[in-house]
Design a protein around this motif. Structure first.
Motif, PDB file in Angstrom:
ATOM      1  N   GLY A 167       0.807  -1.217   0.000  1.00 21.24           N
ATOM      2  CA  GLY A 167       0.000   0.000   0.000  1.00 21.24           C
ATOM      3  C   GLY A 167       0.835   1.259   0.000  1.00 21.24           C
ATOM      4  N   LYS A 168       1.961   1.260   0.717  1.00 20.16           N
ATOM      5  CA  LYS A 168       2.831   2.442   0.772  1.00 20.16           C
ATOM      6  C   LYS A 168       3.424   2.741  -0.602  1.00 20.16           C
ATOM      7  CE  LYS A 168       6.829   4.341   3.236  1.00 20.16           C
ATOM      8  NZ  LYS A 168       7.871   4.075   4.277  1.00 20.16           N
ATOM      9  N   ARG A 171       0.786   4.249  -2.894  1.00 20.66           N
ATOM     10  CA  ARG A 171       0.563   5.667  -2.587  1.00 20.66           C
ATOM     11  C   ARG A 171       1.680   6.530  -3.183  1.00 20.66           C
ATOM     12  NH1 ARG A 171      -3.048   6.463   1.932  1.00 20.66           N
ATOM     13  NH2 ARG A 171      -1.975   8.435   2.341  1.00 20.66           N
ATOM     14  N   GLU A 172       2.901   5.997  -3.199  1.00 24.33           N
ATOM     15  CA  GLU A 172       4.012   6.726  -3.821  1.00 24.33           C
ATOM     16  C   GLU A 172       3.792   6.857  -5.322  1.00 24.33           C
ATOM     17  OE1 GLU A 172       7.441   4.530  -2.719  1.00 24.33           O
ATOM     18  OE2 GLU A 172       7.492   5.289  -0.651  1.00 24.33           O
ATOM     19  N   LEU A 174       0.954   6.952  -6.775  1.00 27.33           N
ATOM     20  CA  LEU A 174      -0.126   7.923  -6.958  1.00 27.33           C
ATOM     21  C   LEU A 174       0.331   9.360  -6.684  1.00 27.33           C
ATOM     22  CD1 LEU A 174      -3.061   5.969  -5.262  1.00 27.33           C
ATOM     23  CD2 LEU A 174      -2.967   6.675  -7.654  1.00 27.33           C
ATOM     24  N   ILE A 176       0.593  11.013  -3.784  1.00 33.23           N
ATOM     25  CA  ILE A 176      -0.397  11.719  -2.952  1.00 33.23           C
ATOM     26  C   ILE A 176       0.117  12.019  -1.551  1.00 33.23           C
ATOM     27  CG2 ILE A 176      -2.373  10.801  -4.189  1.00 33.23           C
ATOM     28  CD1 ILE A 176      -2.693   8.727  -1.991  1.00 33.23           C
ATOM     29  N   ASP A 178       0.815  12.059   2.200  1.00 38.01           N
ATOM     30  CA  ASP A 178       0.116  11.492   3.349  1.00 38.01           C
ATOM     31  C   ASP A 178      -1.378  11.807   3.343  1.00 38.01           C
ATOM     32  OD1 ASP A 178       0.255  14.182   3.825  1.00 38.01           O
ATOM     33  OD2 ASP A 178       1.159  14.017   5.826  1.00 38.01           O
ATOM     34  N   VAL A 181      -6.730   8.365   1.883  1.00 39.69           N
ATOM     35  CA  VAL A 181      -7.324   7.804   0.668  1.00 39.69           C
ATOM     36  C   VAL A 181      -8.714   7.252   0.991  1.00 39.69           C
ATOM     37  CG1 VAL A 181      -7.121   6.063  -1.142  1.00 39.69           C
ATOM     38  CG2 VAL A 181      -5.078   7.256  -0.308  1.00 39.69           C
ATOM     39  N   TYR A 215      -8.071  12.424  -0.566  1.00 38.36           N
ATOM     40  CA  TYR A 215      -7.841  11.918  -1.923  1.00 38.36           C
ATOM     41  C   TYR A 215      -8.884  10.836  -2.205  1.00 38.36           C
ATOM     42  CZ  TYR A 215      -5.588  10.128  -6.126  1.00 38.36           C
ATOM     43  OH  TYR A 215      -5.336   9.745  -7.420  1.00 38.36           O
ATOM     44  N   TRP A 259      -1.457   4.990 -13.326  1.00 31.69           N
ATOM     45  CA  TRP A 259      -1.478   5.847 -12.139  1.00 31.69           C
ATOM     46  C   TRP A 259      -1.307   7.320 -12.527  1.00 31.69           C
ATOM     47  CZ3 TRP A 259      -3.667   3.196  -8.748  1.00 31.69           C
ATOM     48  CH2 TRP A 259      -3.259   1.923  -8.328  1.00 31.69           C
ATOM     49  N   ALA A 286      -4.142   0.433  -0.626  1.00 30.81           N
ATOM     50  CA  ALA A 286      -3.708   1.788  -0.290  1.00 30.81           C
ATOM     51  C   ALA A 286      -4.734   2.580   0.510  1.00 30.81           C
ATOM     52  CB  ALA A 286      -3.386   2.553  -1.584  1.00 30.81           C
ATOM     53  N   ASP A 288      -7.363   4.163   3.194  1.00 31.96           N
ATOM     54  CA  ASP A 288      -7.540   4.356   4.631  1.00 31.96           C
ATOM     55  C   ASP A 288      -8.970   4.020   5.050  1.00 31.96           C
ATOM     56  OD1 ASP A 288      -4.958   5.678   5.586  1.00 31.96           O
ATOM     57  OD2 ASP A 288      -5.480   6.913   3.857  1.00 31.96           O
TER      58      ASP A 288
END
Length: 430
Positions: A167-168, A171-172, A174, A176, A178, A181, A215, A259, A286, A288
């Motif tokens: 997931g980390k 996110r990289e 994407l 975005i 911190d 999501v 996001y 992406w 990814a 939350d």
């Protein structure tokens, strides 16, 4: 050389295709037997017309047969083009109506196996009923399935979910940072999608007012066409909710959105929501928080440990497409709208839990917001959860405990081998 053995599978809904069919076909191919795989798609109230193309794209399937061809074959014995069944084979029910699989088995003179969460019928045709969990087995027994025909093998959907997603890292990709999501999952069924997407966009807008750094992303099912995407914010349901806007295509290669250039919904109030095809599992890894209609998505999100608000707005029940007799009667002008407004809210009150995790736990593990609700009702719960990482962490831990172990697909194939041995004496006798 042994003759080819025919495996005939019935399946129709998006959840069954992605969650049950894909891992089963993979396990059959890893079985390394001389087989052909033909998938029959039974009729479905919510068919979009994309079903055949989606199923054909799954590696390992030799032939896909449409509902009209299935009907002609069952009733008239007219074989679908390209369908050359072997004298020996097996019918596997993975979805649709059990009757179609049973009639196929009778037509082909094959033994049959069903994977079912609780539906039982044609016990004289189906040698075994495989099921995900002990509670499903008890349900099958209560409905008349003999204990000798029930096998608990685990949940096939787990075998469809990749285990190597970071997931980390996603996110990289994407870019975005911190930002929290929020994953919106409106449905894979076109009519539900057209009803739910405007509502979820409205919810996202309400959340964004209180969490400007949000996001929001939408996962688009392969069963949803480009035409439906383009028209959803100018359609009837969006008009009822007062949601207006447009959709812009992203860059998609082989059904997967990049992406860097996602599709995007732009609403009249300035809300922008990224949309991705073929990325559902990456987005789950990814996310939350997710907001979803009841269905297969809620199990997949459970496997990823994603806290999910399961919502079903009944503010306009006459506009909700449903299956069965009420769905048919609901199409009668005048009377149909009154019937759905009257019955759907009453039916919903009788259902204690609609999401997979809560049904598995028989407790409210993750929130359900349904009934006569507004976008504000859902957004209030979402804002509270997004502001409380400890509560999300607690829910995530509870979710991961519920799903069980992987490996249902190989166990289903083992059951097929048992049936083949019982009925034909095994492959070696061919």
């Amino acid at each position: 050389m042994p003759q080819t053995f025919s495996i005939v599978i019935t399946v129709n809904s998006p959840g069954e295709v992605s969650g049950w069919l894909k891992p089963t076909v993979k396990a059959i191919r890893e079985w390394n037997r001389p087989v052909t795989i033909t998938v029959f798609i039974p009729p479905c109230t919510f068919a979009s017309g994309t079903e055949k193309n989606v199923v054909q794209a799954i590696p390992g399937i030799d032939l896909v047969v449409t509902s009209s061809e299935l009907f002609r074959y069952i009733v008239l014995g007219r074989k679908p083009k390209g369908f050359h069944p072997s004298p020996q084979g097996i019918v596997l029910f993975l979805g649709g109506d059990l009757t179609y699989a049973a009639l196929l088995a009778k037509r082909l003179k094959y033994p049959a196996l069903a994977y079912s969460e609780g539906v039982v019928n044609w016990t004289n045709i189906f040698r075994y009923f495989a099921t995900p969990y002990p509670k499903n087995a008890r349900k099958l027994a209560a409905k008349g399935a003999p204990a000798s025909q029930i096998r608990t093998i685990g949940n096939l959907m787990l075998d469809a979910i990749p285990t190597d997603l970071d997931g980390k890292k996603i996110r990289e990709e994407l870019k975005i940072g911190d930002k929290p999501v929020l994953l919106l999952m409106p449905s894979s069924r076109p009519e539900h999608f057209e009803y739910m997407l405007p509502f979820l966009i409205q919810v996202s807008g309400e959340i964004h007012k209180q969490i400007p750094g949000l996001y929001p992303v939408i996962s688009i099912s392969p069963f949803i066409t480009d035409r439906q995407l383009a028209g959803v914010l100018t359609g009837e349901y969006a008009g009822v909710l007062g949601v207006t806007g447009s959709y812009k295509d992203g860059q998609t290669v082989h059904g997967v959105t990049s992406w860097e250039q996602p599709g995007s919904f732009l609403t009249s109030d300035g809300t922008v929501i990224s949309a991705f095809r073929g990325r559902q599992y990456e987005l789950m890894a990814a996310a939350d928080l997710a907001i979803s209609l009841p269905g297969t998505n809620t199990f997949e999100l459970t496997a990823f440990g994603v806290p999910t608000i399961v919502t079903l707005p009944l503010t306009h029940p006459e506009r909700i497409p449903i299956e069965g007799p009420i769905g048919l009667l609901g199409k009668i002008p005048g009377f149909g709208g009154w019937l759905k407004r009257t019955l759907l809210p009453r039916m919903a009150l009788k259902i204690k839990y609609t999401s997979w995790p809560n049904r598995l736990a028989e407790a409210m593990i993750t929130p359900e917001v349904r009934g006569l609700i507004t976008a504000g009702d859902v957004s209030a719960v979402a804002v509270s959860l997004l502001a409380d990482p400890e509560e999300r962490k607690r829910i995530s831990g509870e979710l991961r405990k519920l799903v069980g172990e992987r490996g249902a697909a190989p166990k289903l194939v083992q059951l097929m081998e048992i049936i083949i041995s019982e009925h034909y004496g095994g492959f070696e006798s061919q």
